[in-house]
Design a protein around this motif. Sequence first.
Motif, PDB file in Angstrom:
ATOM      1  N   VAL A  36     -42.754   8.390  38.669  1.00  0.00           N
ATOM      2  CA  VAL A  36     -42.029   7.324  37.984  1.00  0.00           C
ATOM      3  C   VAL A  36     -40.557   7.501  38.325  1.00  0.00           C
ATOM      4  CG1 VAL A  36     -41.380   6.334  35.759  1.00  0.00           C
ATOM      5  CG2 VAL A  36     -43.694   7.222  36.102  1.00  0.00           C
ATOM      6  N   GLU A  88     -36.615   8.669  27.847  1.00  0.00           N
ATOM      7  CA  GLU A  88     -37.156   7.459  28.480  1.00  0.00           C
ATOM      8  C   GLU A  88     -38.045   7.748  29.696  1.00  0.00           C
ATOM      9  OE1 GLU A  88     -33.635   5.158  29.129  1.00  0.00           O
ATOM     10  OE2 GLU A  88     -33.569   4.463  27.051  1.00  0.00           O
ATOM     11  N   PRO A  89     -37.643   8.636  30.606  1.00  0.00           N
ATOM     12  CA  PRO A  89     -38.522   8.890  31.755  1.00  0.00           C
ATOM     13  C   PRO A  89     -39.877   9.491  31.346  1.00  0.00           C
ATOM     14  CG  PRO A  89     -36.316   9.707  32.203  1.00  0.00           C
ATOM     15  CD  PRO A  89     -36.359   9.326  30.755  1.00  0.00           C
ATOM     16  N   GLY A 130     -41.407   8.921  28.455  1.00  0.00           N
ATOM     17  CA  GLY A 130     -42.166   7.819  27.870  1.00  0.00           C
ATOM     18  C   GLY A 130     -42.768   6.923  28.933  1.00  0.00           C
ATOM     19  N   ALA A 131     -41.984   6.634  29.967  1.00  0.00           N
ATOM     20  CA  ALA A 131     -42.492   5.813  31.065  1.00  0.00           C
ATOM     21  C   ALA A 131     -43.631   6.512  31.783  1.00  0.00           C
ATOM     22  CB  ALA A 131     -41.368   5.489  32.050  1.00  0.00           C
ATOM     23  N   ALA A 190     -46.766   6.247  29.690  1.00  0.00           N
ATOM     24  CA  ALA A 190     -47.318   4.894  29.752  1.00  0.00           C
ATOM     25  C   ALA A 190     -48.057   4.678  31.068  1.00  0.00           C
ATOM     26  CB  ALA A 190     -46.205   3.860  29.584  1.00  0.00           C
ATOM     27  N   CYS A 191     -47.481   5.157  32.159  1.00  0.00           N
ATOM     28  CA  CYS A 191     -48.158   5.055  33.462  1.00  0.00           C
ATOM     29  C   CYS A 191     -49.455   5.848  33.465  1.00  0.00           C
ATOM     30  CB  CYS A 191     -47.246   5.540  34.583  1.00  0.00           C
ATOM     31  SG  CYS A 191     -45.879   4.425  34.917  1.00  0.00           S
ATOM     32  N   ASP A 234     -36.869   5.955  37.465  1.00  0.00           N
ATOM     33  CA  ASP A 234     -36.126   5.132  36.511  1.00  0.00           C
ATOM     34  C   ASP A 234     -34.688   5.037  37.004  1.00  0.00           C
ATOM     35  OD1 ASP A 234     -34.925   3.940  34.333  1.00  0.00           O
ATOM     36  OD2 ASP A 234     -35.249   5.618  32.972  1.00  0.00           O
ATOM     37  N   THR A 239     -37.021   6.136  22.053  1.00  0.00           N
ATOM     38  CA  THR A 239     -36.690   6.650  23.379  1.00  0.00           C
ATOM     39  C   THR A 239     -35.189   6.571  23.610  1.00  0.00           C
ATOM     40  OG1 THR A 239     -37.047   4.505  24.447  1.00  0.00           O
ATOM     41  CG2 THR A 239     -38.940   5.993  24.323  1.00  0.00           C
TER      42      THR A 239
END
Length: 101
Positions: free
Chosen positions: A79, A46-47, A49-50, A53-54, A81, A10
């Motif tokens: 989400v 990264e956002p 990926g987050a 995951a959520c 970040d 990420t």
Amino acid sequence: MDKETRWILTVPAIWGDRAKHFMVEAAVDAGLVTPSSQDNIIIALEPEGAALACWEDLLQAARDLSKGSGLSQTLRYMVVDCGGGTVDVNTRSQQNVHDYC
């Protein structure tokens, strides 16, 4: 190196192609992959990926609650970040959530 292993690295959403390429080079230097197996690296923001995951966590909660609870058919979440001088916002809406449960 295991050529069957896929690496997902990420990076910040603001990074351009040059910085992403630097990350791939760093993975080679670190021994995660060889120069000939760089295709086993996926660069993910990264956002994103987050958010994924959520999504997994929310699906599990929906599975736990869906047993006769009348859970909404649409799942919406956001989400946010914050860090490093930037704010990334990722919103998702998924209809027919029970199809995933």
